[in-house]
Design a protein around this motif. Structure first.
Motif, PDB file in Angstrom:
ATOM      1  N   ALA A   1      -8.036  -4.036  -0.955  1.00  0.00           N
ATOM      2  CA  ALA A   1      -8.891  -2.931  -0.314  1.00  0.00           C
ATOM      3  C   ALA A   1      -7.670  -2.048   0.233  1.00  0.00           C
ATOM      4  N   HIS A   2      -6.927  -2.498   0.959  1.00  0.00           N
ATOM      5  CA  HIS A   2      -5.772  -1.586   1.917  1.00  0.00           C
ATOM      6  C   HIS A   2      -5.165  -0.926   0.564  1.00  0.00           C
ATOM      7  N   CYS A   3      -4.697  -1.266  -0.449  1.00  0.00           N
ATOM      8  CA  CYS A   3      -4.012  -0.978  -1.417  1.00  0.00           C
ATOM      9  C   CYS A   3      -4.801   0.224  -2.315  1.00  0.00           C
ATOM     10  N   VAL A   4      -6.128  -0.036  -2.449  1.00  0.00           N
ATOM     11  CA  VAL A   4      -6.914   0.971  -2.947  1.00  0.00           C
ATOM     12  C   VAL A   4      -6.949   2.106  -2.276  1.00  0.00           C
ATOM     13  N   GLU A   5      -7.517   2.147  -0.852  1.00  0.00           N
ATOM     14  CA  GLU A   5      -7.452   3.056   0.116  1.00  0.00           C
ATOM     15  C   GLU A   5      -6.217   3.958   0.315  1.00  0.00           C
ATOM     16  N   ALA A   6      -5.152   3.337   0.132  1.00  0.00           N
ATOM     17  CA  ALA A   6      -3.839   4.018   0.224  1.00  0.00           C
ATOM     18  C   ALA A   6      -3.728   4.940  -1.089  1.00  0.00           C
ATOM     19  N   MET A   7      -3.966   4.300  -2.201  1.00  0.00           N
ATOM     20  CA  MET A   7      -3.974   5.007  -3.515  1.00  0.00           C
ATOM     21  C   MET A   7      -4.994   6.083  -3.454  1.00  0.00           C
ATOM     22  N   LYS A   8      -6.134   5.953  -2.782  1.00  0.00           N
ATOM     23  CA  LYS A   8      -7.112   6.891  -2.937  1.00  0.00           C
ATOM     24  C   LYS A   8      -6.741   8.096  -2.080  1.00  0.00           C
TER      25      LYS A   8
ATOM     26  N   ALA B   1     -15.717  -0.178  -0.748  1.00  0.00           N
ATOM     27  CA  ALA B   1     -15.964   0.384   0.368  1.00  0.00           C
ATOM     28  C   ALA B   1     -14.445   1.185   0.937  1.00  0.00           C
ATOM     29  N   ALA B   2     -13.596   0.881   0.125  1.00  0.00           N
ATOM     30  CA  ALA B   2     -12.201   1.274   0.499  1.00  0.00           C
ATOM     31  C   ALA B   2     -12.230   2.623  -0.716  1.00  0.00           C
ATOM     32  N   GLY B   3     -13.113   2.699  -1.524  1.00  0.00           N
ATOM     33  CA  GLY B   3     -13.200   4.092  -2.353  1.00  0.00           C
ATOM     34  C   GLY B   3     -12.896   4.024  -3.822  1.00  0.00           C
ATOM     35  N   CYS B   4     -12.795   2.361  -4.149  1.00  0.00           N
ATOM     36  CA  CYS B   4     -12.619   2.427  -5.801  1.00  0.00           C
ATOM     37  C   CYS B   4     -13.676   2.902  -6.586  1.00  0.00           C
TER      38      CYS B   4
ATOM     39  N   PRO C   1       0.794  -1.025  -0.120  1.00  0.00           N
ATOM     40  CA  PRO C   1      -0.068  -0.043  -0.033  1.00  0.00           C
ATOM     41  C   PRO C   1       0.734   1.366  -0.012  1.00  0.00           C
ATOM     42  N   ASP C   2       2.038   1.122   0.582  1.00  0.00           N
ATOM     43  CA  ASP C   2       2.737   2.603   0.730  1.00  0.00           C
ATOM     44  C   ASP C   2       3.306   2.844  -0.563  1.00  0.00           C
ATOM     45  N   GLU C   3       3.973   1.813  -1.080  1.00  0.00           N
ATOM     46  CA  GLU C   3       4.524   1.875  -2.499  1.00  0.00           C
ATOM     47  C   GLU C   3       3.339   2.435  -3.442  1.00  0.00           C
ATOM     48  N   LEU C   4       2.222   1.677  -3.466  1.00  0.00           N
ATOM     49  CA  LEU C   4       1.235   2.110  -4.297  1.00  0.00           C
ATOM     50  C   LEU C   4       0.868   3.576  -4.196  1.00  0.00           C
TER      51      LEU C   4
END
Length: 325
Positions: A121-128, A161-164, A75-78
């Motif tokens: 979902a964690h990845c998408v949340e971080a990207m958003k 739910a993560a914002g996608c 998630p941090d890298e994304l």
């Protein structure tokens, strides 16, 4: 100024394809369709963060709207890669949850992430949290022994739910063991109904269909019922298909003239050569443009043979065009 891109409008897109949808391919495709969403080749998050960004991410303003697809699962890298891609001017950032290759699996991204929907979902949340751009996911309907109903719904629900902002669903399972990437594009059966059921369950969510579509006639019913369609190899090998997109899908008065599209590439090639590039780097994406028309064989011959010569110029393209009727 680039045209504002809205995720929730109807979308026809050309899939991200490694070694194919580079900036020269996209510039050419843009001459054929003003409405298509074009995708850069997938790029991994470490490459974006540490690599040659001009080579990996650079594009011409005429390519808009253009999306970038990221490969990664940290998630941090994304998030960091999303910030970088935003600064480079892309219109959308897409997360790869669909590629089944061994190299991608070894990097813990692509289709194997279908088995880790919480992580996606964690990845998408971080990207958003890192970009104001639309963040979308390209996925399969499942992998290996997963239940297609349960696996796709769980991935979509968690990432929503993560914002996608939307999904492109390749309407096949991926088999992570036993099938090559090529076989994974052909052997697992297509299940378009599964994608349509997803849309029926989530009518307000942007759902685009990918997989197996060869013509605009095949794509049209899905385009009408869903939020978009994505074509890959069919559009690459038969780029004349793109010349009909604006008229048949988006209401333009006329289809794009193929000869005019070719002539529009001349100044682009001139600029590329002046900057130290080679003609073949551009025209290799144009070989299939006139397939089935008189002169198509000579078109391909001239482009293939003459464009690799050290002194080749855009005249090669005009010489090849003169053979087509």
């Amino acid at each position: 100024m680039k045209k504002q891109y809205e995720t929730m409008t109807k979308v026809f897109s050309v899939a991200p394809m490694m070694e194919w949808t580079d900036r020269h391919c996209r510039y050419f495709h843009r001459q054929l369709s003003k409405s298509a969403l074009l995708y850069a080749e997938m790029v991994t998050t470490p490459a974006v963060i540490h690599g040659d960004r001009q080579r990996l991410l650079g594009f011409d303003d005429q390519e808009h709207p253009v999306a970038v697809q990221l490969g990664g699962s940290d998630p941090d890298e994304l998030a960091e890669a999303s910030r970088i891609c935003t600064d480079w001017g892309y219109d959308e950032i897409n997360l790869n949850v669909g590629c089944p290759s061994d190299r991608v699996q070894s990097g813990r991204f692509g289709a194997c992430l279908m088995e880790e929907p919480d992580l996606v979902a964690h990845c998408v949340e971080a990207m958003k949290g890192a970009t104001p751009l639309p963040v979308t996911v390209k996925c399969r309907i499942g992998v290996d022994q997963q239940d297609e109903e349960e696996a796709l719904d769980r991935l979509v629900d968690l990432t929503l739910a993560a914002g996608c902002d939307g999904f492109t669903v390749h309407a096949r399972k991926a088999w992570l063991q036993g099938l090559s990437p090529k076989e994974n594009r052909d052997i697992p059966p297509l299940n378009y109904d599964r994608v349509h059921r997803l849309k029926q369950r989530l009518p307000d969510v942007h759902i685009q269909l990918n997989g197996g579509l060869q013509t605009l006639d095949e794509a049209l019913p899905h385009f009408q019922q869903l939020d978009g369609v994505m074509l890959g190899r069919a559009a690459y090998h038969n780029p004349a298909l793109l010349a009909d997109v604006d008229k048949h899908l988006f209401g333009a008065e006329e289809a794009t003239d193929l000869f005019a599209a070719v002539e529009a590439m001349v100044p682009y090639i001139d600029a590329h050569v002046a900057a130290g590039g080679r003609v073949n780097q551009v025209v290799r994406h144009m070989l299939g443009l006139f397939s089935g028309r008189p002169g198509a064989r000579r078109w391909r011959q001239i482009l293939t043979i003459e464009s690799v010569k050290p002194d080749a110029t855009s005249q090669v393209l005009l010489d090849a065009l003169a053979e087509v009727s």
